[in-house]
Design a protein around this motif. Structure first.
Motif, PDB file in Angstrom:
ATOM      1  N   GLN A 157       2.530 -15.981  20.903  1.00 54.85           N
ATOM      2  CA  GLN A 157       2.258 -17.035  21.880  1.00 54.85           C
ATOM      3  C   GLN A 157       2.533 -18.439  21.328  1.00 54.85           C
ATOM      4  O   GLN A 157       3.214 -19.233  21.988  1.00 54.85           O
ATOM      5  N   PRO A 158       2.045 -18.797  20.125  1.00 54.20           N
ATOM      6  CA  PRO A 158       2.349 -20.144  19.611  1.00 54.20           C
ATOM      7  C   PRO A 158       3.838 -20.376  19.379  1.00 54.20           C
ATOM      8  O   PRO A 158       4.321 -21.503  19.551  1.00 54.20           O
ATOM      9  N   VAL A 159       4.568 -19.339  18.999  1.00 58.42           N
ATOM     10  CA  VAL A 159       6.002 -19.493  18.771  1.00 58.42           C
ATOM     11  C   VAL A 159       6.720 -19.759  20.081  1.00 58.42           C
ATOM     12  O   VAL A 159       7.622 -20.608  20.159  1.00 58.42           O
ATOM     13  N   LEU A 160       6.341 -19.044  21.131  1.00 58.64           N
ATOM     14  CA  LEU A 160       6.951 -19.280  22.436  1.00 58.64           C
ATOM     15  C   LEU A 160       6.658 -20.693  22.931  1.00 58.64           C
ATOM     16  O   LEU A 160       7.510 -21.340  23.551  1.00 58.64           O
ATOM     17  N   GLU A 161       5.447 -21.176  22.668  1.00 57.39           N
ATOM     18  CA  GLU A 161       5.084 -22.521  23.105  1.00 57.39           C
ATOM     19  C   GLU A 161       5.876 -23.593  22.356  1.00 57.39           C
ATOM     20  O   GLU A 161       6.118 -24.676  22.896  1.00 57.39           O
ATOM     21  N   SER A 162       6.263 -23.298  21.116  1.00 57.77           N
ATOM     22  CA  SER A 162       6.969 -24.292  20.304  1.00 57.77           C
ATOM     23  C   SER A 162       8.480 -24.273  20.492  1.00 57.77           C
ATOM     24  O   SER A 162       9.175 -25.132  19.946  1.00 57.77           O
ATOM     25  N   LEU A 163       9.006 -23.321  21.246  1.00 60.42           N
ATOM     26  CA  LEU A 163      10.453 -23.250  21.446  1.00 60.42           C
ATOM     27  C   LEU A 163      10.937 -24.459  22.235  1.00 60.42           C
ATOM     28  O   LEU A 163      10.316 -24.883  23.217  1.00 60.42           O
ATOM     29  N   VAL A 201       4.435 -14.292  29.841  1.00 57.86           N
ATOM     30  CA  VAL A 201       3.873 -14.687  31.135  1.00 57.86           C
ATOM     31  C   VAL A 201       2.868 -15.820  30.967  1.00 57.86           C
ATOM     32  O   VAL A 201       2.861 -16.794  31.735  1.00 57.86           O
ATOM     33  N   LEU A 202       2.014 -15.728  29.944  1.00 57.07           N
ATOM     34  CA  LEU A 202       0.988 -16.748  29.748  1.00 57.07           C
ATOM     35  C   LEU A 202       1.584 -18.093  29.349  1.00 57.07           C
ATOM     36  O   LEU A 202       1.004 -19.147  29.659  1.00 57.07           O
ATOM     37  N   VAL A 203       2.725 -18.087  28.679  1.00 63.10           N
ATOM     38  CA  VAL A 203       3.335 -19.328  28.218  1.00 63.10           C
ATOM     39  C   VAL A 203       4.274 -19.922  29.267  1.00 63.10           C
ATOM     40  O   VAL A 203       4.266 -21.132  29.515  1.00 63.10           O
ATOM     41  N   VAL A 205      19.184 -16.568  21.678  1.00 60.14           N
ATOM     42  CA  VAL A 205      18.476 -17.823  21.375  1.00 60.14           C
ATOM     43  C   VAL A 205      16.989 -17.598  21.128  1.00 60.14           C
ATOM     44  O   VAL A 205      16.443 -18.040  20.115  1.00 60.14           O
ATOM     45  N   ILE A 206      16.342 -16.902  22.069  1.00 64.47           N
ATOM     46  CA  ILE A 206      14.890 -16.779  22.000  1.00 64.47           C
ATOM     47  C   ILE A 206      14.452 -15.696  21.028  1.00 64.47           C
ATOM     48  O   ILE A 206      13.584 -15.916  20.175  1.00 64.47           O
ATOM     49  N   PHE A 207      15.056 -14.507  21.143  1.00 63.45           N
ATOM     50  CA  PHE A 207      14.593 -13.374  20.340  1.00 63.45           C
ATOM     51  C   PHE A 207      14.667 -13.630  18.834  1.00 63.45           C
ATOM     52  O   PHE A 207      13.718 -13.291  18.109  1.00 63.45           O
ATOM     53  N   PRO A 208      15.776 -14.201  18.288  1.00 64.92           N
ATOM     54  CA  PRO A 208      15.775 -14.466  16.836  1.00 64.92           C
ATOM     55  C   PRO A 208      14.660 -15.399  16.399  1.00 64.92           C
ATOM     56  O   PRO A 208      14.174 -15.289  15.269  1.00 64.92           O
ATOM     57  N   SER A 209      14.218 -16.290  17.277  1.00 62.75           N
ATOM     58  CA  SER A 209      13.159 -17.231  16.905  1.00 62.75           C
ATOM     59  C   SER A 209      11.782 -16.582  16.888  1.00 62.75           C
ATOM     60  O   SER A 209      10.922 -16.971  16.096  1.00 62.75           O
TER      61      SER A 209
END
Length: 277
Positions: free
Chosen positions: A160-166, A84-86, A188-192
């Motif tokens: 949080q940083p990983v979600l921001e870098s996707l 939510v924050l990202v 796509v998202i979960f493995p990352s």
């Protein structure tokens, strides 16, 4: 003229020496002192203290079980809050983002006192929950609740940083190929973000193993029911049984360290697998 090989960080030798001195004085020596004190105990005496006592085994079971459950819940809550924050913009976002760090700054004893006052049968929330059969004060669910409170920020700040870098283009490509939102998240998202979730779980679990301040008020410290291992350590110290207290603390220390080692190994394996793909 000989070419001078300049390092990226000047004063590397001094920095390394300071780092090693810091780790030795603040981490290495205290841990070594625990091992030395426990080493003076006979193996049978050590085993009697850390395992043969049914009260100690019950405290271990509650400590590890509640920490594991709380860490799992923290992963779910931390992922949702981080997402939510990202991904969304809303009024008060900065305030809620800062609020995530409150458990880091708030003394855990204060948190335990607040939770216990809220959920007692006459408390602000307990007066509504107790008639429904939901008892969180002086109970195991209450212990899990406060451990989630101190654990979920670790998950938020690691994911949080990983979600921001996707890369958004990857998600757009998956959608263009016909994937729905759930398929895009799972494939796509979960493995990352999995390595970050694993790291957050490990940090929350290791933090919960040694938690004392927030649990001591809400648990009631009833032997064989709501007594955790850190409480036993304090009780042994108050009875001047320093070797027994150190032995129990050493078990928790080894468990926390082993957890971090295993999780780091799994994280490296996961990254190698993703690189191989």
């Amino acid at each position: 003229m000989a070419q001078v090989n300049r390092r990226i960080l000047p004063g590397f030798g001094i920095s390394l020496g300071f780092t090693l001195m810091y780790l030795t004085v603040l981490v290495g020596i205290p841990l070594l002192a625990c091992v030395v004190r426990v080493s003076s105990m006979a193996p049978s005496e050590f085993w009697n203290v850390v395992w043969n006592d049914p009260r100690v085994r019950s405290a271990y079971l509650l400590t590890f079980g509640a920490s594991f459950v709380a860490a799992l819940i923290s992963v779910v809550i931390g992922l949702l809050i981080g997402w939510v924050l990202v991904r969304y913009e809303f009024p008060g976002k900065r305030f809620f983002d800062a609020l995530v760090d409150l458990p880091f700054a708030l003394p855990t004893a204060v948190a335990g006192l607040v939770f216990s006052n809220l959920y007692v049968p006459t408390g602000f929330l307990g007066q509504f929950l107790t008639p429904l059969g939901i008892e969180l004060s002086y109970s195991r669910p209450g212990i899990v609740l406060v451990l989630v409170f101190i654990g979920f920020p670790f998950v938020v700040r690691t994911v949080q940083p990983v979600l921001e870098s996707l890369d958004a283009e990857t998600e757009e490509a998956a959608a263009a190929l016909g994937a729905n939102r759930w398929q895009t998240f799972c494939k796509v998202i979960f493995p990352s973000i999995l390595p970050a979730l694993v790291t957050g779980f490990a940090l929350a679990f290791a933090r919960a193993l040694g938690e004392y301040g927030s649990v001591v008020f809400i648990s009631g410290n009833l032997p064989f029911k709501t007594e955790i291992a850190p409480v036993l350590v304090v009780e042994q110290l108050e009875a001047f049984r320093y070797q027994a207290a150190t032995a129990i603390a050493l078990v928790l220390l080894i468990a926390s360290f082993a957890t971090l080692v295993i999780i780091n190994w799994l994280e490296r394996r996961s990254r190698r697998f993703e690189d191989g793909r």
